[in-house]
Write a protein that holds these residues in place. Sequence first.
Motif, PDB file in Angstrom:
ATOM      1  N   PRO B 263      62.237   7.833  13.267  1.00 34.21           N
ATOM      2  CA  PRO B 263      63.010   8.984  13.757  1.00 34.21           C
ATOM      3  C   PRO B 263      63.657   8.705  15.113  1.00 34.21           C
ATOM      4  O   PRO B 263      64.798   9.069  15.339  1.00 34.21           O
ATOM      5  N   HIS B 264      62.917   8.069  16.014  1.00 31.98           N
ATOM      6  CA  HIS B 264      63.485   7.861  17.349  1.00 31.98           C
ATOM      7  C   HIS B 264      64.748   7.021  17.276  1.00 31.98           C
ATOM      8  O   HIS B 264      65.766   7.339  17.891  1.00 31.98           O
ATOM      9  N   THR B 265      64.654   5.939  16.520  1.00 29.90           N
ATOM     10  CA  THR B 265      65.819   5.059  16.409  1.00 29.90           C
ATOM     11  C   THR B 265      67.000   5.822  15.821  1.00 29.90           C
ATOM     12  O   THR B 265      68.151   5.660  16.219  1.00 29.90           O
ATOM     13  N   TYR B 266      66.667   6.672  14.830  1.00 30.03           N
ATOM     14  CA  TYR B 266      67.710   7.445  14.164  1.00 30.03           C
ATOM     15  C   TYR B 266      68.431   8.341  15.160  1.00 30.03           C
ATOM     16  O   TYR B 266      69.669   8.413  15.166  1.00 30.03           O
ATOM     17  N   LEU B 267      67.664   9.018  16.023  1.00 30.49           N
ATOM     18  CA  LEU B 267      68.281   9.928  16.984  1.00 30.49           C
ATOM     19  C   LEU B 267      69.194   9.152  17.944  1.00 30.49           C
ATOM     20  O   LEU B 267      70.255   9.630  18.331  1.00 30.49           O
ATOM     21  N   ILE B 268      68.750   7.921  18.266  1.00 31.04           N
ATOM     22  CA  ILE B 268      69.572   7.126  19.184  1.00 31.04           C
ATOM     23  C   ILE B 268      70.897   6.779  18.515  1.00 31.04           C
ATOM     24  O   ILE B 268      71.969   6.858  19.121  1.00 31.04           O
ATOM     25  N   THR B 269      70.791   6.424  17.206  1.00 35.24           N
ATOM     26  CA  THR B 269      72.027   6.049  16.539  1.00 35.24           C
ATOM     27  C   THR B 269      72.974   7.240  16.446  1.00 35.24           C
ATOM     28  O   THR B 269      74.178   7.090  16.399  1.00 35.24           O
ATOM     29  N   LEU B 270      72.408   8.461  16.418  1.00 37.84           N
ATOM     30  CA  LEU B 270      73.265   9.663  16.373  1.00 37.84           C
ATOM     31  C   LEU B 270      73.991   9.852  17.701  1.00 37.84           C
ATOM     32  O   LEU B 270      74.896  10.681  17.802  1.00 37.84           O
ATOM     33  N   GLY B 271      73.561   9.105  18.680  1.00 35.32           N
ATOM     34  CA  GLY B 271      74.198   9.256  20.004  1.00 35.32           C
ATOM     35  C   GLY B 271      73.567  10.365  20.822  1.00 35.32           C
ATOM     36  O   GLY B 271      74.090  10.807  21.841  1.00 35.32           O
ATOM     37  N   TRP B 272      72.441  10.856  20.333  1.00 34.86           N
ATOM     38  CA  TRP B 272      71.777  11.932  21.080  1.00 34.86           C
ATOM     39  C   TRP B 272      71.027  11.382  22.295  1.00 34.86           C
ATOM     40  O   TRP B 272      70.458  10.310  22.269  1.00 34.86           O
ATOM     41  N   LYS B 273      71.051  12.191  23.357  1.00 40.43           N
ATOM     42  CA  LYS B 273      70.350  11.819  24.581  1.00 40.43           C
ATOM     43  C   LYS B 273      69.432  12.949  25.012  1.00 40.43           C
ATOM     44  O   LYS B 273      69.575  14.081  24.550  1.00 40.43           O
ATOM     45  N   ARG B 274      68.524  12.594  25.936  1.00 42.16           N
ATOM     46  CA  ARG B 274      67.699  13.651  26.523  1.00 42.16           C
ATOM     47  C   ARG B 274      68.081  13.830  27.978  1.00 42.16           C
ATOM     48  O   ARG B 274      68.233  12.845  28.700  1.00 42.16           O
ATOM     49  N   VAL B 275      68.285  15.096  28.358  1.00 45.05           N
ATOM     50  CA  VAL B 275      68.572  15.386  29.762  1.00 45.05           C
ATOM     51  C   VAL B 275      67.325  16.028  30.373  1.00 45.05           C
ATOM     52  O   VAL B 275      66.866  17.069  29.910  1.00 45.05           O
ATOM     53  N   ILE B 276      66.839  15.358  31.389  1.00 47.59           N
ATOM     54  CA  ILE B 276      65.638  15.885  32.055  1.00 47.59           C
ATOM     55  C   ILE B 276      66.011  16.386  33.439  1.00 47.59           C
ATOM     56  O   ILE B 276      66.583  15.634  34.236  1.00 47.59           O
ATOM     57  N   SER B 277      65.733  17.661  33.677  1.00 46.62           N
ATOM     58  CA  SER B 277      65.947  18.135  35.048  1.00 46.62           C
ATOM     59  C   SER B 277      64.571  18.295  35.684  1.00 46.62           C
ATOM     60  O   SER B 277      63.643  18.819  35.071  1.00 46.62           O
ATOM     61  N   TYR B 278      64.448  17.855  36.885  1.00 43.99           N
ATOM     62  CA  TYR B 278      63.123  17.767  37.499  1.00 43.99           C
ATOM     63  C   TYR B 278      63.218  17.832  39.016  1.00 43.99           C
ATOM     64  O   TYR B 278      64.284  17.671  39.593  1.00 43.99           O
ATOM     65  N   GLN B 279      62.057  18.085  39.584  1.00 45.48           N
ATOM     66  CA  GLN B 279      61.921  17.964  41.035  1.00 45.48           C
ATOM     67  C   GLN B 279      61.028  16.760  41.290  1.00 45.48           C
ATOM     68  O   GLN B 279      59.920  16.695  40.762  1.00 45.48           O
ATOM     69  N   PRO B 280      61.501  15.809  42.051  1.00 46.39           N
ATOM     70  CA  PRO B 280      60.700  14.608  42.255  1.00 46.39           C
ATOM     71  C   PRO B 280      59.471  14.872  43.121  1.00 46.39           C
ATOM     72  O   PRO B 280      59.500  15.717  44.000  1.00 46.39           O
ATOM     73  N   GLY B 281      58.444  14.077  42.837  1.00 46.77           N
ATOM     74  CA  GLY B 281      57.194  14.226  43.571  1.00 46.77           C
ATOM     75  C   GLY B 281      57.335  14.007  45.063  1.00 46.77           C
ATOM     76  O   GLY B 281      56.565  14.542  45.859  1.00 46.77           O
TER      77      GLY B 281
END
Lengths: 130, 315, 321
Positions: B263-281
Amino acid sequence: MIEFHLDPRSGVATYLQIVQQVKEALRLGTLDVGDQLPTVREAVADLAINPNTVAKAYRDLEREGLVVARQGRGTFVASTLAPASLRHHDELRVQLERWLAGAEAAGLDDESIRALISTTLRKKLARRVA
Amino acid sequence: MAWVTWRQHRSQLVAGLGLLVALAAAALGTDLPIRAAYHRDALSGCLPPSARSGCDIIVKHFQGEFASWAAAVRGLAVLPALAGLFVGAPLLARELEHGTHRFAWTQSVTRRRWLLSKTSLLAAATVAAASLASAIVMWWRSPFDTLEGRMGPSGFDIEGLVVPAYAFYALALGVLAGLLLRRTVAAMTLTLVVFAATRLVVLEFLRPRFLAPLHRTVLASDGGRQAGDWVLSDTLVDAGGRRITTGHEDLAVLHAQHAGIDPHTYLITLGWKRVISYQPGGRFWTFQLIEAGIFVTLAVAVIAVTLWCVRRNPT
Amino acid sequence: MSRRLDGGEEAQAPASPGPGGKSGASPLEARGLGKRFRREWGLRDCTLELPRGAIVGLAGANAAGKSTLLALATGLLTPTEGTISVLGRDPLRDPAVLAEVGFVAQGAPLYRSFTVADSIEFARRTNTRSDSSIAAELLPSLGSRTKVGDLSAGDRARLALALALGKRPQLLLLDEPFAGLDPLAGREFLQLLMDGVAETSATVVIASHVIADIERVCDHIVLLAGGGVRLQGNVEALLDSHRLLMGPRRPLGSIRGVREIVRERHSGRQLTLLVTTDGPIVDPSWRVDHVALEELLLAYMAPERLPTPQPPERVPLRWHG
C-alpha cells in the motif's frame, strides 16, 4: 470600704441611691473621715453601671462637702454628718413608733403605711432636687 | 499578617508539604528501575536523530514497560488545580460562610491589605511548591523526554514554568470564586470548571499558534515525524495539494491490497504526500514562557478584580 | 482617666483623639442613611448624632435595622443612600478609622479553631494599638489553650469584648451582646464592659432588643422602628419630658402642660395618656406619673401614633364629669 448595691426597681435614680447609701453609712458610722470610697472603676466593675452615674454621685457628695476627690488617688470622706443627728435618732425613733401606732389605729395596713411614707418622702426629695 | 496567614492556613501548608514529600518519595522509588532499564537497553544509543536499526522496537518496548507509570504521571496535571480548590476557594468563602469576616475585617488592617497580604503569601508558597513539584517531574521524566520529547501536552503540561503559573492562576480563581459565591463547596466547583475551561481553551486554540507552526512534506510512508516535535496535524494530500479523506485513503489501500501491491508504495506512485504541521521541540522553553506569561497575567487580573470587589458589600 | 468625673450630658473634657481621629467630631453620625436589600429597605432615612462619651442604647425590635446600622458604621455594608461618618470619617473610603473602633458583631464571632492565646495574638497582629492586658485578665478563667469553639457563649462574648477593648477604641459597637447569655454571663459581660469603659472613656453603642438589659447603663437612647429613628435623646431628659396621665375616660381637648400625646390607651372607664410636656401639668382631673424607660420605648415602637391635639384657641377643654 463601703459596698454599694443597686435596686433597679426602687424608682430612685441610680446615682441618688449611691448618694443615699454613702450618707447612710456616714450616719451609721460605717464610714469615717479619711476613709476612701470605692473608685469609679471598682464600683462599676462590681455593680455593672454607667461610670457617669458613680461620677455624678461623687460630685454631688463633693458639692455637699461630704467627700473630697483627690486627683489620681481617689475620693475620700471629708466630714461626717453632724454627730448631733445621731443623738436625735433615739428621740425620732420613739416619735416614729408612736406615729405608727396611730396609723394602725386609724385602720391603715402595712402597705398603705409604706405607700404613704414613700410618696411623701419622694415628693419631699423631688422638691429639694428641683 | 504573616503570622495570621500561617496560623489560618497551616494545615493546608502542611498538607501541601506532605504531598510534595510523597511525590518526591514516589519519584525516587520509581526512578531506579527506569534508569536501570535505560542503561540495560542501551537506549542512549537510540536517541534521535540516530536511526539505528531495531531502535524503534527497543524504544517501544521501553515505553511499554513503564506505560502505566507514565500515564499516572500525566495525572499530575491536576495538581495545580488543587491550589485553587483547597487553598484559594476557602480563603474568602470560609470567612463569609462562618461570619468571621465581621471579626477579621473590623480590625486596624484594612480589608484590601488583609486580602493582598494573604493572597501574596499563599501565592508565594503555592508557586514555590509547584516549582518544586515541576522540578521533580522534570527530573523523573528526563529519559522519556529525551526519547519522545516534551512538546506534547503529556510532557508540556506537567513540566517547566507552566506548572507554577497554573497553580497561581487556580489560586487566584479560587479566591475570587469564594468572594462571589460565599460558599466553599460552590466556590471549589466554580474554580475547577473555570480553570479547566481556561486550560482547554489555551491548549486547543492558543498554544498551537504561539509561533507559526512549521510544515514538512514527506512521502506517503511512515516516518517524517521527529521525536520531540508536537505534531499538530498530519494529513494526506494528493499531487495537487488537496486533502485526501480517510475514506478515500482506505479505498486506495484496499485497492492496493487487492492488486497485491504494498500500500505505501502504491500511495507514493499516486503522487500522494503527507503534510505534517508541527511545533518543533526546540521551542519548548519559548512556549513555556509564553504560556506561563498568559496564566500569570490572568492570575494578576483576577486578583485585581477581587481586590476591587472586596471593597463592596460582602455581608 | 479623670474624664468620667465630668461625665453625663454636661460639659465634657474632650477625649484625647487617637491617631487620625478628629477631636470634636461626633463618634457616630448619620444623615438620611438608607440601605436596601433587594426589595426591602433595612434602614431608611436614618438621621442621628451620638454624643461623645455616652453609653448609647440602640433599641428596637428584631428587624428594626440595628444590625444594619452597625454594619454600615463598620464598613461591612455600603449605604444605598445618605451618609454615615464615624469619628468624622467615612468607614468605606477611610477604612483606617476602624483602628479606633471596637466592634463585637452578633454572636461574638471569633475563629473557633483558634485557642484563646491565638485569638489574643491575632488581635495583636492585626491592630496598630493592641493592649492585651484586658484579655490577659481573663486568661485564668478561660485558659489560654482552650479552643474558642469550646468556650461557653458567655466566655466567648467576654473574650471578644476584651479583644475589642484592647484596641483602646474611641467608639465601641456591640450588636446584641446579651443574646444567648444566661443572666450571670450577661452580668459578667456588663461588668467587663463598664470596667473597660471606665478605663478607656470610649463611646459605647449597645444594640439590643431587650430594653431591660441596657436600661441599667445607658444614658442615651436611639430607638429604631420600621427602619427609621423613632426616638433619640438623653435618657434623663426623655424621662423628664414625658409623663403618664391617668384619669376618667372623656373626649380630649388640649391640656395645659401637654405638648403632644404620644399614645392613648383606654380600658373600661380609665384613660391613660403618654404625653410630652412643655410645662407643669396642674390639671387636677389627671393623675400625673413618671414613665419608666421600657414603657416609654414600647409606646414609641407601636405603629399607631395619635395625631397632635388641636391648638387651644379652637377647641376648649370639655369633659363630662
